[in-house]
Design a protein around this motif. Sequence first.
Motif, mmCIF file in Angstrom:
data_model
loop_
_atom_site.group_PDB
_atom_site.id
_atom_site.type_symbol
_atom_site.label_atom_id
_atom_site.label_comp_id
_atom_site.label_asym_id
_atom_site.label_seq_id
_atom_site.Cartn_x
_atom_site.Cartn_y
_atom_site.Cartn_z
ATOM 1 N N VAL A 159 0.851 -1.192 0.000
ATOM 2 C CA VAL A 159 0.000 0.000 0.000
ATOM 3 C C VAL A 159 0.888 1.243 0.000
ATOM 4 N N PRO A 160 0.844 2.071 -1.065
ATOM 5 C CA PRO A 160 1.715 3.249 -1.130
ATOM 6 C C PRO A 160 1.356 4.282 -0.061
ATOM 7 N N ASN A 161 2.352 4.698 0.718
ATOM 8 C CA ASN A 161 2.125 5.689 1.771
ATOM 9 C C ASN A 161 1.638 7.019 1.210
ATOM 10 N N ALA A 162 2.090 7.345 -0.012
ATOM 11 C CA ALA A 162 1.678 8.619 -0.619
ATOM 12 C C ALA A 162 0.172 8.667 -0.824
ATOM 13 N N LEU A 163 -0.429 7.523 -1.137
ATOM 14 C CA LEU A 163 -1.875 7.485 -1.338
ATOM 15 C C LEU A 163 -2.612 7.606 -0.003
ATOM 16 N N LEU A 164 -2.121 6.940 1.018
ATOM 17 C CA LEU A 164 -2.735 7.062 2.340
ATOM 18 C C LEU A 164 -2.719 8.514 2.805
ATOM 19 N N ALA A 165 -1.624 9.210 2.523
ATOM 20 C CA ALA A 165 -1.477 10.603 2.952
ATOM 21 C C ALA A 165 -2.453 11.532 2.241
ATOM 22 N N GLN A 166 -2.970 11.102 1.071
ATOM 23 C CA GLN A 166 -3.853 11.965 0.289
ATOM 24 C C GLN A 166 -5.337 11.714 0.568
ATOM 25 N N LEU A 167 -5.621 10.869 1.561
ATOM 26 C CA LEU A 167 -7.009 10.593 1.955
ATOM 27 C C LEU A 167 -7.482 11.601 2.989
#
Length: 215
Positions: A159-167
């Motif tokens: 799971v890419p951390n960058a995507l989690l950060a954009q939620l």
Amino acid sequence: MRKDTPKHQGLRNQLVSILKEKGIENEAVLEAVGKVPRHLYVDSSFEQFAYKDQAFPIRANQTISQPYTVAFQSDLLGVGEGDKVLEIGTGSGYQAAVLCEMGVKVYSIERQKELFDHTRELLQQLGYRPTLKFGDGYKGMPTYAPFDAIVVTAAAPNVPNALLAQLKVGGRLVIPVGEVGEVQRMYCITRKDEKSFSRAVHGDFRFVPMLSDKE
């Protein structure tokens, strides 16, 4: 440009019935699938099979997802009209079109230039206006973040951390996780607050691999 006919609409209605039988109950999702002309997103040689519930090859060694998978992921997102959704892997444009029909503000990123150029033109011709970007899906679209939901339409090894950060807090990331060539598990990850997330697994699927700038 190929046409959308009453016959095609009838086939879409049959597809919606199949999705209901398979457990899709979200009316907004079903209505959207009933409107999007899937036969225009596949190669003309596959057109007669376009409303079967299966995946097909498209350009750049990619696939158009099985309608059930598109409906399943769209339902898991838990979004409604006006919500902002980031799609990782524009692909054929079919998933983006379904979300657009649901009234969602779609932001979509595609790694394959050939596919990006073709799909951008197709979506415009069909009257869909998502915000499209050519680039690395692992990085997301921080310029437009935060998002109410993010959907990944290719298999990721993690799971890419960058995507989690954009939620947004309360937002969901729907992503198939697993190695290429194997079955992937569908995760729905919800952001509980600035630092914590909850995870749920929703069955096994098969996707093409998610590509990055390194590949």
